[in-house]
Write a protein that holds these residues in place. Structure first.
Motif, short mmCIF file in Angstrom:
data_model
loop_
_atom_site.label_atom_id
_atom_site.label_comp_id
_atom_site.label_asym_id
_atom_site.label_seq_id
_atom_site.Cartn_x
_atom_site.Cartn_y
_atom_site.Cartn_z
N SER A 126 -102.63 4.65 -87.56
CA SER A 126 -102.66 3.50 -86.65
C SER A 126 -102.85 4.00 -85.23
O SER A 126 -102.59 5.17 -84.93
CB SER A 126 -101.37 2.68 -86.76
N ASN A 127 -103.28 3.09 -84.36
CA ASN A 127 -103.48 3.46 -82.97
C ASN A 127 -102.15 3.68 -82.24
O ASN A 127 -102.01 4.60 -81.45
CB ASN A 127 -104.28 2.38 -82.24
N LYS A 128 -101.19 2.81 -82.53
CA LYS A 128 -99.91 2.87 -81.83
C LYS A 128 -98.76 2.58 -82.78
O LYS A 128 -98.96 2.04 -83.87
CB LYS A 128 -99.88 1.87 -80.67
N ALA A 129 -97.57 2.91 -82.34
CA ALA A 129 -96.37 2.59 -83.10
C ALA A 129 -95.18 2.52 -82.16
O ALA A 129 -95.11 3.27 -81.18
CB ALA A 129 -96.11 3.63 -84.19
N ARG A 130 -94.28 1.63 -82.47
CA ARG A 130 -93.01 1.54 -81.74
C ARG A 130 -91.93 2.02 -82.71
O ARG A 130 -91.69 1.39 -83.74
CB ARG A 130 -92.77 0.11 -81.29
N VAL A 131 -91.31 3.13 -82.38
CA VAL A 131 -90.39 3.80 -83.30
C VAL A 131 -88.97 3.69 -82.78
O VAL A 131 -88.70 3.99 -81.61
CB VAL A 131 -90.78 5.28 -83.48
N ASN A 132 -88.08 3.26 -83.65
CA ASN A 132 -86.65 3.21 -83.34
C ASN A 132 -85.91 3.90 -84.47
O ASN A 132 -85.66 3.31 -85.52
CB ASN A 132 -86.18 1.77 -83.17
N ILE A 133 -85.59 5.18 -84.25
CA ILE A 133 -84.94 5.96 -85.31
C ILE A 133 -83.56 5.42 -85.62
O ILE A 133 -83.12 5.41 -86.77
CB ILE A 133 -84.87 7.45 -84.89
N GLY A 134 -82.85 4.94 -84.60
CA GLY A 134 -81.51 4.40 -84.83
C GLY A 134 -81.50 3.21 -85.76
O GLY A 134 -80.57 3.03 -86.56
N GLN A 135 -82.54 2.37 -85.69
CA GLN A 135 -82.65 1.21 -86.56
C GLN A 135 -83.49 1.49 -87.79
O GLN A 135 -83.73 0.58 -88.60
CB GLN A 135 -83.24 0.04 -85.78
N ASP A 136 -83.97 2.72 -87.95
CA ASP A 136 -84.74 3.13 -89.12
C ASP A 136 -85.97 2.25 -89.31
O ASP A 136 -86.23 1.75 -90.41
CB ASP A 136 -83.86 3.11 -90.37
N VAL A 137 -86.74 2.06 -88.24
CA VAL A 137 -87.92 1.21 -88.35
C VAL A 137 -89.01 1.69 -87.40
O VAL A 137 -88.72 2.23 -86.32
CB VAL A 137 -87.57 -0.27 -88.04
N ALA A 138 -90.25 1.53 -87.84
CA ALA A 138 -91.41 1.84 -87.00
C ALA A 138 -92.41 0.70 -87.16
O ALA A 138 -92.79 0.34 -88.28
CB ALA A 138 -92.05 3.17 -87.42
N ASP A 139 -92.81 0.11 -86.04
CA ASP A 139 -93.79 -0.97 -86.04
C ASP A 139 -95.14 -0.39 -85.66
O ASP A 139 -95.37 -0.04 -84.49
CB ASP A 139 -93.39 -2.07 -85.05
N LEU A 140 -96.05 -0.28 -86.63
CA LEU A 140 -97.37 0.27 -86.40
C LEU A 140 -98.34 -0.86 -86.08
O LEU A 140 -98.33 -1.90 -86.77
CB LEU A 140 -97.87 1.03 -87.63
N THR A 141 -99.16 -0.68 -85.07
CA THR A 141 -100.10 -1.72 -84.66
C THR A 141 -101.43 -1.09 -84.29
O THR A 141 -101.50 0.08 -83.89
CB THR A 141 -99.58 -2.51 -83.45
N GLY A 142 -102.49 -1.90 -84.43
CA GLY A 142 -103.81 -1.46 -84.00
C GLY A 142 -104.54 -0.64 -85.03
O GLY A 142 -104.25 0.54 -85.21
N ASN A 143 -105.45 -1.28 -85.76
CA ASN A 143 -106.29 -0.57 -86.73
C ASN A 143 -105.46 0.23 -87.73
O ASN A 143 -105.66 1.43 -87.90
CB ASN A 143 -107.29 0.34 -86.00
N VAL A 144 -104.55 -0.44 -88.40
CA VAL A 144 -103.71 0.21 -89.41
C VAL A 144 -104.52 0.38 -90.69
O VAL A 144 -105.10 -0.58 -91.20
CB VAL A 144 -102.45 -0.62 -89.69
N VAL A 145 -104.57 1.59 -91.21
CA VAL A 145 -105.31 1.90 -92.43
C VAL A 145 -104.39 2.64 -93.39
O VAL A 145 -103.79 3.65 -93.03
CB VAL A 145 -106.57 2.74 -92.16
N ILE A 146 -104.29 2.10 -94.62
CA ILE A 146 -103.47 2.73 -95.66
C ILE A 146 -104.39 3.18 -96.78
O ILE A 146 -105.18 2.38 -97.31
CB ILE A 146 -102.42 1.74 -96.22
#
Length: 202
Positions: A110-130
């Motif tokens: 992905s182009n970007k991600a917002r990562v919060n290790i304390g909450q155990d979550v990462a929000d990936l945005t922008g051209n996400v490819v799996i």
């Protein structure tokens, strides 16, 4: 007579030439620019403020193993901590690699991600490819991923190329429904599949 004049000239030059050399050297020192050690570093004010407020890590790497034994690796080009706040980090050019116990490999970019290790979550945005080793290629604009567990969820429309054909769905989730259970890839919310049977080889 002529010899005495020559001797006097040589003696005079022995004194005059060194004095002339010293004069030239002193002129060079006087003309050179004086460097002020207290002079400001040539950075723009906005750049300095950005460096102070945003802590930056280049090439961060995080890896871990889930309770089921799946291995997850998280790599980014760089990670910023906006305004020096801990917890919420902003990553750019993200790559996630998941190696499941079953042998399936899942790669996410992905182009970007917002990562919060304390909450155990990462929000990936922008051209996400799996992409998966089973032949799935899934694209979306957003993906919510847990960091310490196998759980990928796309709340927006996804487009997928599958071994069975082209697929469109309103949402998607890849997760283990319970501990020690195999991972499941589930498409929901208005699934449309254009079936493309494989052509028999001659």
């Amino acid at each position: 007579m002529r010899g005495d004049r020559y001797s006097r000239m040589v003696a005079w030059l022995k004194v005059a030439l060194p004095l002339a050399a010293l004069g030239l050297l002193s002129t060079l020192f006087l003309l050179s620019r004086v460097v002020d050690p207290t002079e400001s570093i040539p950075f723009a004010d906005t750049e300095v403020q950005d460096r102070l407020l945003n802590q930056q890590i280049s090439g961060p790497y995080y890896s871990g193993t889930t309770a089921n034994g799946d291995q997850i690796a998280f790599v980014a080009e760089k990670v910023l901590t906006p305004n020096g706040l801990g917890g919420a980090n902003r990553a750019e050019d993200v790559f996630v690699k998941i190696e499941m116990v079953s042998g399936t490999t899942v790669n996410v970019t992905s182009n970007k991600a917002r990562v919060n290790i304390g909450q155990d979550v990462a929000d990936l945005t922008g051209n996400v490819v799996i992409t998966t080793s089973q032949g799935y290629i899934i694209t979306s604009e957003a993906l919510i991923a847990r960091i310490a567990a196998l759980d990928l969820r796309s709340p927006d429309t996804v487009f997928a190329t599958t071994p069975a054909g082209e697929l469109t769905a309103g949402s998607m989730r890849l997760m283990s429904p319970e501990p020690d259970a195999p991972a499941q890839l589930v498409f929901t919310n208005g699934v449309k599949l254009i079936y493309q049977p494989k052509q028999a080889k001659d």
